[in-house]
Design an enzyme around this catalytic site. Structure first.
Site, short mmCIF file in Angstrom:
data_model
loop_
_atom_site.label_atom_id
_atom_site.label_comp_id
_atom_site.label_asym_id
_atom_site.label_seq_id
_atom_site.Cartn_x
_atom_site.Cartn_y
_atom_site.Cartn_z
CE1 TYR A 150 41.46 -41.60 64.06
CE2 TYR A 150 39.28 -42.44 63.54
CZ TYR A 150 40.42 -42.48 64.31
OH TYR A 150 40.53 -43.41 65.31
CE LYS A 202 41.56 -35.17 72.42
NZ LYS A 202 42.83 -35.84 72.65
N GLY A 213 42.94 -37.25 65.01
CA GLY A 213 43.88 -38.29 64.60
C GLY A 213 45.33 -37.86 64.71
CB THR A 214 47.00 -35.37 66.94
OG1 THR A 214 45.88 -34.51 66.82
CG2 THR A 214 48.28 -34.57 66.94
CB THR A 215 47.76 -40.25 68.65
OG1 THR A 215 47.39 -39.31 69.67
CG2 THR A 215 48.66 -41.31 69.22
CG HIS A 275 46.25 -28.96 68.01
ND1 HIS A 275 46.00 -30.07 67.25
CD2 HIS A 275 46.34 -29.40 69.30
CE1 HIS A 275 45.98 -31.15 68.03
NE2 HIS A 275 46.18 -30.77 69.28
NE ARG A 327 36.52 -41.99 73.04
CZ ARG A 327 35.40 -42.47 72.49
NH1 ARG A 327 34.60 -43.22 73.21
NH2 ARG A 327 35.07 -42.20 71.24
CE LYS A 328 33.60 -47.53 72.42
NZ LYS A 328 32.20 -47.46 71.96
N GLY A 329 39.28 -45.39 69.09
CA GLY A 329 39.91 -45.35 67.76
C GLY A 329 39.01 -45.89 66.67
P1 PAP Z 1 45.02 -34.77 70.14
O1 PAP Z 1 44.61 -34.01 68.91
O2 PAP Z 1 44.48 -34.21 71.40
O3 PAP Z 1 46.50 -35.01 70.22
P2 PAP Z 1 44.18 -37.25 68.86
O4 PAP Z 1 45.29 -38.20 68.82
O5 PAP Z 1 43.79 -36.57 67.60
O6 PAP Z 1 44.38 -36.21 70.06
O7 PAP Z 1 42.86 -37.93 69.34
C1 PAP Z 1 42.73 -39.11 70.00
C2 PAP Z 1 41.77 -39.91 69.16
O8 PAP Z 1 42.50 -40.68 68.21
C3 PAP Z 1 41.02 -40.89 70.02
O9 PAP Z 1 39.79 -41.13 69.35
P3 PAP Z 1 38.50 -41.67 70.10
O10 PAP Z 1 38.30 -40.83 71.30
O11 PAP Z 1 37.39 -41.55 69.11
O12 PAP Z 1 38.78 -43.10 70.43
C4 PAP Z 1 41.97 -42.07 69.98
O13 PAP Z 1 41.37 -43.29 70.37
C5 PAP Z 1 42.34 -42.08 68.52
N1 PAP Z 1 43.60 -42.75 68.25
C6 PAP Z 1 44.74 -42.71 68.97
N2 PAP Z 1 45.67 -43.46 68.38
C7 PAP Z 1 45.13 -43.97 67.26
C8 PAP Z 1 45.61 -44.85 66.23
N3 PAP Z 1 46.83 -45.32 66.26
N4 PAP Z 1 44.76 -45.17 65.22
C9 PAP Z 1 43.51 -44.69 65.20
N5 PAP Z 1 43.00 -43.88 66.14
C10 PAP Z 1 43.80 -43.52 67.16
#
Ligand code: PAP
Length: 335
Positions: A233, A79, A81-83, A142, A300-302
């Protein structure tokens, strides 16, 4: 610490995530590793909260993964910023291979384009498919830095590079809490935020304690800046600087011609939350028994600072205090 001790709802999240394993015949080398795992699991040092799957994945990497000097490993605590980072690094290193108007990221979630190293080896019970990837291999993890074999971590000239991203723990907690509740079986009541806070602030989270995970990569990045790059992030607000930094670190800086063609800006736009979360492939809810997470669960919100909408002032003060104490004298801060 192993997951059998993790009598928390976070453990449910993990068992759901990694619950499916293919039944495959194991060769002799792998049988040996599995036997070693069964003997070692109860005796492992108690430094990180890993599930049995995480520990097994890490041991398989230790015994069977053949790192290459060109390997790029996107490393994160969940959580953080992996994606986003998977998408950025994928599009940076493949920028000459794809048209931005018809890009793989518009057809596949970043987790389908970047192999999750420990889960992949564990799921396949083999490194064959990872061994078969063309160089430079882009992989994701991770695992804490200290759990990788020394040949991958100890020396700047040794195999592979790590690009790490971390995030303000207050936002990490909120993001984890939402995610855990999304994946929680319907027959269970939602996980209260207070409980999630208690666990997280005591270091009990997947691959946690969160702060130790960050410190492992941060210290390595200070010692071996050519081997480990640490991002935050919060850079999501200034993504073009981050994109240039990653490209330089990976030895593929943007040329003046590319700058003139606005390639950095194309990458920023393509990997933005707005762009990725609006791709059809990332919108659909495809959760099933076999595949407990859908692509949409990763968006979710990013936002930076969403914690203000969830945490009490007391919770935020406690987390800030822990962060201050843990990072004191290390040169690292989230500001
Ligand atoms: P993971 O480590 O389980 O794979 P990861 O991608 O790190 O998950 O976490 C998802 C978070 O990144 C979410 O944050 P939030 O719950 O605070 O909203 C998700 O919204 C956010 N996220 C996904 N894609 C992006 C993106 N392209 N830019 C910025 N934030 C993003």
């Amino acid at each position: 610490m192993i997951s059998s001790n993790l009598a928390s709802s976070f453990a449910l999240e993990n068992s759901k995530i990694f619950g499916i394993q293919k039944k495959l015949e194991l060769n002799e080398g792998y049988q040996k590793t599995y036997k070693k795992m069964d003997e070692l699991l109860p005796t492992l040092p108690r430094s990180f909260w890993l599930s049995n799957h995480g520990i097994r994945g890490s041991m398989l990497i230790d015994d069977h993964f053949n790192p290459r000097p060109t390997d790029i490993i996107v490393a994160t605590s969940p959580k953080c910023g992996t994606t986003w980072l998977r998408a950025l690094v994928f599009s940076i290193i493949n920028r000459n291979s794809f048209d931005f108007n018809n890009h793989p990221l518009s057809k596949a979630n970043p987790r389908d384009l970047v192999h999750f190293l420990e889960a992949h080896i564990l799921g396949d019970r083999s490194t064959v498919s990872i061994d078969g990837l063309l160089s430079p291999r882009l992989l994701s993890t991770h695992l804490p830095y200290s759990l990788f074999p020394k040949c991958m971590t100890d020396d700047a000239s040794s195999a592979c590079r790590f690009v790490y991203i971390c995030r303000d723990p207050k936002d990490v907690l909120v993001s984890k809490w939402h995610f855990a509740n999304k994946l929680r079986p319907k027959e269970l009541p939602p996980l209260p935020l207070e409980e999630a806070f208690e666990l997280f602030s005591n270091g009990v989270s997947h691959y946690g304690p969160f702060w130790d995970h960050v410190l492992g990569y941060w210290k390595a990045s200070v010692e071996w800046p050519k081997k480990v790059l640490c991002l935050k992030y919060e850079d999501v607000k200034e993504p073009s600087g981050c994109v240039r930094k990653v490209a330089e670190f990976l030895g593929v800086p943007f040329s003046p011609e590319e700058e003139k063609k606005w390639i950095v800006e194309e990458i920023v736009k393509l990997c933005s939350f707005e762009s990725l979360s609006n791709q059809d492939v990332n919108k659909s809810d495809t959760r099933s028994r076999e595949n407990p997470m859908s692509n949409s669960d990763f968006f979710r919100k990013g936002e930076v600072g969403d914690w203000v909408n969830h945490l009490s002032p007391q919770m935020s003060q406690i987390l800030d205090k822990i962060t201050e104490q843990k990072f004191q004298g290390t040169g690292f801060s989230f500001h």
